[in-house]
Write a protein that holds these residues in place. Structure first.
Motif: not given
Length: 900
Positions: A118, A120, A124, A216, A218-220, A233
């Motif tokens: 994941i 960030l 991210g 989060f 900027r999360s993927r 997510l």
């Protein structure tokens, strides 16, 4: 372009030792770049296989990528956004390759799955720096992750994750691939480097801190088992995007920036040594500016949930959350700052963000960027950081907390008196009770801290209310009913304008006060300036709701629609209290809101019913609105007058797994639609639904066919039922079905009638209403002499008798009647005044109670009069005009009235 490429290579060779070494190592890549450009050269690079050569192979791949991306950046073939996108894509692929190699070493012949990366931060959001750490969180699924037969799943996951990190970050003779920082995971000092998905979800649902929520944004799921990562997510979306704002968290996020400014004080002053990332006016402040606004508004507006900073600024501007000029300026500044940050990192592949202090080193950075020297570079950067700092300072100032109220009784009494509490005794007593934790919502240290934060602004706002003591009593009642006051007080402290609005609500609108006491989060919707724009149409509401309602089960849909309607209805009421919108426009907004809710809930109910019973062939439900909904003019607390009909053959049967005859089918369906609109749920109540205007009233079936409705209206209906049809409007059903019902109504209303008989029937019915429900005081706008009921009876008598001006919207119908000489001149003006008074009094003085002294000026202003005495005079004159018109119509009726 060839000259630009050569210039980039020359500047790179002269000023960036790290890149110069790479150019010597990979001359073929340089040649391809010079001949064909950066994209063609990059296309030749492919990730290495997961074999024993993985570590040196990844480092060679990284070196070639770093060289080409620098050349593309310096030559202008790639802008900052393209460069960061390519760097992020490389990091994703490198993580995939390293994870595949780690799995291959431990469980050969097994596909890598069950561990997700994941991303960030900048990775991210696809904005990775030229020489940046990556900040991932690693999660695993013990049920799907392949492992050796005797391995403990937790231990196996840690070993694989540790090996992946080693492959990426160990520094060898060939350098490193990526520095990996795993400290953003929950409790990094005690937790393993990779966490079970269930444990991670539990943490973010219950324990996570404010900065983690911001992280989060900027999360993927960037590498590894992306399906697992996306599932994680999706599960924590309510943690990231909260509809109910926690301004205590926003305050803490803002404080992070303040602490960064303090900690990096040596990099704050602009000049040599300035920290481009953390300095005042630097990159971090642009990112925080976007993220704070996303946290405030993103829970309610999914269009703002974009990770990249420049994209977020554009989305915020597009949604009207920030000024478009500020968004454009910050986006431009961000590109400049990130470009120079890349130049700093290109020189020796260091994760640095500070301009060199030494003049020669600063000159090298400038020349790498194409500037003649360090002074020119500083001249480019100075207006950028100055503007960013000023914009962010204004954001900080908006969060600034006022000085607290005195605690000493004498000093506090003086402050309260100065605020408008005269005498201050009751306010002194109430504040002492708050500070003493009398209310359950004020018994925690956090709640008391929040109280002290908001008290200065709150006292000023309450003291400025038309009746400060009454407003304070209502506010005290509101606080007493809260399970927790922390978030509410922090919200009012962060948004002082809301404190003023809240006190006006408490002082002027009991209906809104009750709604706020039941759902204190309603106040949050007023943060959005669009809450004070003209009410949305039905189509706009449906389009706005569609993304957040899609995919919900039936029970959650009922709650969500109640939430949305409650928020809008509250906002429309606040518009009336604020005096920002004409009450007649708000009345139309209330009606559109009810229609939108009916559309959504009826659609969902029909779908549920069809799943169980199928459809009746060549048949559908039609909902007819009458009364105020039919006329598109509701008040804050209007009920809905509905008639249910269905098209097609009443002897038909549905085609589903549990078939029903058409009459039974539609009666059950209509009952469910009524329940969907009226039954209270956990989210509260929606509307009261009145179905007594249906054929044969309460004695008749709930739903009849359109043919039966036609026959009843032609052969059995009373005159007053035809009068009611003058405000009928089909609000649900297909176009053809609604047109069919419209033709039935048109045929009934245009049938020839005896004017005297119509007038006699109308007079008889009006007398029955007056006997059953006598006027409630001189300001009974509807039922008193010359009120709205008399006006509607007079109007409808003329409409039926003449067969003309049959528009369910009263102002339109009256204008037509006046033009035709069938209504006295000025009757539209009289109706507008009475209608505005009705809307305002329903909000400020519900249940027929007289308007308070504080509310009278508000009502007068909303009705276009300078004060209450002038409004009463205009009201009396309008009632006299209406009364005279109705009396004239009654006088035309035969003395012996018809039996009703």
């Amino acid at each position: 372009m060839t000259a630009a490429r050569q210039s980039a290579l020359d500047r790179l060779t002269a000023n960036a030792p790290f890149l110069a070494r790479l150019a010597e190592l990979y001359p073929d890549d340089v040649a391809r770049f010079l001949a064909d450009g950066v994209d063609a050269a990059l296309a030749q690079l492919v990730p290495p296989p997961a074999d024993d050569d993985i570590m040196p192979a990844l480092r060679r791949w990284r070196g070639r990528t770093a060289l080409l991306l620098a050349l593309g950046d310096l030559s202008g073939e790639h802008d900052v956004a393209a460069t960061t996108r390519h760097l992020s894509a490389f990091a994703d692929a490198a993580c995939d390759a390293a994870l595949a190699a780690a799995f291959a070493e431990r469980v050969p012949r097994e596909a890598p799955r069950g561990i997700a990366v994941i991303a960030l931060g900048k990775l991210g959001s696809h904005e990775l720096n030229y020489s940046s750490d990556i900040d991932p969180i690693l999660i695993f699924d013990p049920d799907t992750m392949p492992r050796r037969s005797r391995d403990d799943p937790d231990e196996a996951a840690v070993r694989i994750a540790r090996r992946m990190v080693e492959i990426l970050s160990a520094r060898t003779a060939d350098g490193h691939v990526l520095r990996v920082d795993l400290r953003l995971r929950p409790h990094p000092e005690v937790t393993p480097i990779v966490l079970p998905e269930s444990a991670a979800i539990s943490y973010y649902e219950s324990e996570a801190l404010a900065w983690e929520q911001a992280a989060f944004i900027r999360s993927r799921a960037s590498a590894g088992d992306r399906a697992l990562g996306q599932h994680f997510l999706d599960a924590i979306q309510p943690f990231i995007w909260r509809r109910s704002l926690d301004f205590r968290q926003l305050k803490e996020i803002g404080a992070m920036s303040d602490r960064i400014r303090d900690h990096f004080a040596q990099g704050q002053a602009f000049g040599p040594g300035f920290d481009l990332k953390r300095g005042r006016g630097g990159i971090r402040e642009i990112e925080f500016f976007a993220q704070v606004h996303q946290l405030i508004y993103g829970g309610r507006d999914p269009s703002l949930r974009v990770p990249a900073t420049v994209d977020a600024l554009a989305a915020l501007a597009g949604a009207g959350r920030i000024d478009a000029d500020i968004a454009t300026r910050l986006a431009d500044h961000y590109a400049v700052l990130r470009r120079i940050e890349h130049r700093l990192q290109m020189i020796e592949d260091q994760q640095t963000h500070s301009l060199p202090v030494q003049p020669a080193a600063l000159d090298a950075v400038a020349r790498l960027d194409g500037a003649p020297d360090g002074a020119a570079l500083l001249a480019t950067l100075e207006p950028v950081v100055t503007d960013v700092g000023a914009v962010y300072d204004r954001l900080v100032a908006e969060r600034a907390v006022a000085r607290g109220l005195p605690t000493g009784e004498v000093e506090l009494a003086g402050a309260l008196a100065a605020a408008g509490f005269d005498p201050p005794d009751a306010a002194l007593r109430t504040i002492a009770e708050w500070r003493g934790g009398k209310a359950r919502a004020l018994r925690s240290p956090a709640a008391l801290e929040a109280l002290e934060t908001v008290l200065p602004e709150l006292v000023r706002a309450l003291g400025a209310a038309p009746d400060p003591d009454a407003a304070l009593i209502r506010f005290d009642k509101l606080v007493a009913g809260l399970p927790s006051a922390v978030g509410f007080f922090h919200l009012l402290a962060a948004q002082p304008a809301l404190a003023k609005i809240a006190t006006r609500i408490l002082a002027l609108a009991p209906a809104l006060s009750d709604a706020l006491a039941a759902r204190v989060e309603l106040i949050e919707g007023l943060i959005d300036a669009r809450a004070f724009e003209a009410p949305a149409s039905k189509a706009e509401l449906l389009a706005e709701w569609a993304p957040t309602l899609a995919g919900l089960d039936y029970e959650r849909l009922l709650d969500r629609v109640r939430d949305r309607v409650g928020e809008r209805r509250f906002a429309y009421g606040v518009q009336l209290i604020a005096g920002s919108t004409d009450p007649l426009i708000v009345a139309r907004g209330y009606a559109d809101l009810a229609e939108a809710a009916l559309q959504v809930l009826a659609d969902a109910t029909v779908a549920e019913f069809v799943a169980a019973h199928g459809r009746v062939p060549d048949s559908e439900l039609v909902v007819l609105a009458l009364g105020r909904l039919g006329g598109s003019a509701l008040t804050h607390a209007s009920d809905l007058d509905l008639i249910y009909l269905f098209t097609g053959d009443h002897l038909a049967e549905s085609d589903g797994p549990r078939p029903l005859g058409a009459t039974t089918y539609y009666n059950r369906l209509a009952q469910r639609v009524t329940a969907a609109m009226s039954v209270p749920t956990a989210a509260g109540k929606l509307y009261d639904v009145d179905v007594r205007l249906r054929p044969s009233g309460a004695q008749g079936p709930l739903v009849v066919t359109v043919d039966s409705f036609d026959r009843y209206q032609r052969e059995e209906a009373w005159t007053w039922e035809h009068m009611a049809l003058l405000r009928a409007r089909a609000v649900y059903g297909g176009d053809a079905a609604r047109a069919e019902v419209g033709r039935v109504i048109e045929k009934v209303l245009t049938a020839p009638r005896d004017r005297a008989a119509v007038a006699a029937d109308a007079a008889t019915m009006r007398d029955k209403i007056a006997a059953h429900k006598p006027p409630q005081g001189a300001l009974d706008i509807k039922g008193g002499p010359g009120g709205l009921v008399d006006l509607e009876f007079a109007m409808q008598t003329e409409q039926l008798a003449s067969g003309r001006c049959r528009d369910p919207h009263i102002p339109t119908a009256l204008a037509c009647l006046e033009a035709a000489g069938l209504a006295p001149a000025g009757m539209g003006t009289a109706h507008a005044l009475l209608a505005r008074m009705l809307v305002m009094l329903r909000l400020t003085a519900p249940e027929g109670a007289p308007a308070t002294a504080a509310a009278r000026q508000l009502v007068a202003s909303a009705c276009g009069e300078p004060g209450w005495p002038q409004l009463l005079a205009a009201h009396d004159a309008a009632r006299q005009e209406v009364g005279d018109w109705w009396a004239a119509i009654r006088s035309a009726a035969p003395q012996e009235e018809k039996e009703e």
